[in-house]
Write a protein that holds these residues in place. Sequence first.
Motif, short mmCIF file in Angstrom:
data_model
loop_
_atom_site.label_atom_id
_atom_site.label_comp_id
_atom_site.label_asym_id
_atom_site.label_seq_id
_atom_site.Cartn_x
_atom_site.Cartn_y
_atom_site.Cartn_z
N ASP A 137 0.81 -1.21 0.00
CA ASP A 137 0.00 0.00 0.00
C ASP A 137 0.85 1.27 0.00
O ASP A 137 0.46 2.27 -0.58
CB ASP A 137 -0.92 0.02 1.22
CG ASP A 137 -2.02 -1.01 1.12
OD1 ASP A 137 -2.24 -1.54 0.01
OD2 ASP A 137 -2.63 -1.31 2.14
N ARG A 138 1.97 1.23 0.71
CA ARG A 138 2.86 2.39 0.79
C ARG A 138 4.28 1.92 0.47
O ARG A 138 5.11 1.80 1.36
CB ARG A 138 2.77 3.03 2.16
CG ARG A 138 1.38 3.62 2.38
CD ARG A 138 1.26 4.26 3.71
NE ARG A 138 2.17 5.38 3.79
CZ ARG A 138 1.88 6.52 4.36
NH1 ARG A 138 0.70 6.70 4.90
NH2 ARG A 138 2.74 7.48 4.43
N PRO A 139 4.54 1.65 -0.79
CA PRO A 139 5.81 1.04 -1.17
C PRO A 139 6.99 1.98 -1.21
O PRO A 139 8.13 1.55 -1.39
CB PRO A 139 5.52 0.49 -2.56
CG PRO A 139 4.51 1.43 -3.11
CD PRO A 139 3.65 1.81 -1.93
N VAL A 140 6.76 3.28 -1.03
CA VAL A 140 7.84 4.26 -1.11
C VAL A 140 8.11 4.83 0.27
O VAL A 140 7.20 5.31 0.94
CB VAL A 140 7.49 5.39 -2.10
CG1 VAL A 140 8.62 6.40 -2.17
CG2 VAL A 140 7.16 4.83 -3.47
N VAL A 192 4.02 13.98 -5.73
CA VAL A 192 4.86 13.55 -4.60
C VAL A 192 4.32 14.12 -3.30
O VAL A 192 4.20 13.41 -2.30
CB VAL A 192 6.34 13.98 -4.83
CG1 VAL A 192 7.15 13.84 -3.56
CG2 VAL A 192 6.96 13.18 -5.96
N VAL A 193 3.97 15.38 -3.30
CA VAL A 193 3.48 16.04 -2.10
C VAL A 193 2.14 15.45 -1.63
O VAL A 193 1.90 15.30 -0.44
CB VAL A 193 3.35 17.57 -2.35
CG1 VAL A 193 2.63 18.25 -1.20
CG2 VAL A 193 4.72 18.17 -2.56
N ARG A 194 1.29 15.06 -2.58
CA ARG A 194 -0.06 14.60 -2.25
C ARG A 194 -0.21 13.08 -2.17
O ARG A 194 -1.23 12.59 -1.68
CB ARG A 194 -1.05 15.11 -3.29
CG ARG A 194 -1.19 16.61 -3.30
CD ARG A 194 -2.22 17.02 -4.29
NE ARG A 194 -1.68 16.85 -5.65
CZ ARG A 194 -1.89 17.69 -6.65
NH1 ARG A 194 -2.64 18.73 -6.47
NH2 ARG A 194 -1.36 17.47 -7.82
N SER A 195 0.75 12.32 -2.64
CA SER A 195 0.58 10.87 -2.79
C SER A 195 0.50 10.13 -1.47
O SER A 195 1.30 10.35 -0.55
CB SER A 195 1.73 10.29 -3.61
OG SER A 195 1.57 8.89 -3.72
N SER A 196 -0.43 9.20 -1.41
CA SER A 196 -0.52 8.32 -0.24
C SER A 196 0.39 7.10 -0.40
O SER A 196 0.48 6.28 0.51
CB SER A 196 -1.97 7.86 -0.04
OG SER A 196 -2.39 7.10 -1.17
N LEU A 197 1.09 6.99 -1.51
CA LEU A 197 2.05 5.90 -1.72
C LEU A 197 3.34 6.12 -0.94
O LEU A 197 4.12 5.19 -0.75
CB LEU A 197 2.42 5.78 -3.21
CG LEU A 197 1.33 5.35 -4.17
CD1 LEU A 197 1.86 5.43 -5.61
CD2 LEU A 197 0.87 3.95 -3.85
N ILE A 198 3.57 7.36 -0.51
CA ILE A 198 4.85 7.72 0.10
C ILE A 198 4.72 7.81 1.61
O ILE A 198 3.85 8.48 2.14
CB ILE A 198 5.37 9.05 -0.47
CG1 ILE A 198 5.54 8.93 -1.99
CG2 ILE A 198 6.69 9.44 0.20
CD1 ILE A 198 5.89 10.22 -2.68
N ASP A 199 5.62 7.12 2.28
CA ASP A 199 5.73 7.17 3.74
C ASP A 199 6.89 8.10 4.07
O ASP A 199 8.05 7.74 3.91
CB ASP A 199 5.99 5.75 4.28
CG ASP A 199 6.13 5.69 5.78
OD1 ASP A 199 5.90 6.72 6.46
OD2 ASP A 199 6.46 4.60 6.28
#
Length: 71
Positions: A4-7, A53-60
Amino acid sequence: MASDRPVIVYPPDEASGRRVRVDGTILGRAFSTQDVARFMQEAGLHDFDEMDVVRSSLIDWRGGGPDAWEH
């Protein structure tokens, strides 16, 4: 991308760089959201830009969000 959050963007280091890990692989150090966007594009998300990048839920974001670049 497998999870779900691979980054993961790690906290800034002494040189104000942040390691970026995508699906378990460290792709390098980012010094800005533009660098993170480039890593995302290299990982297959070709249309990703700085706003994504700023809005993505992929990034932790660890150790601060997309505006934290100083150690």
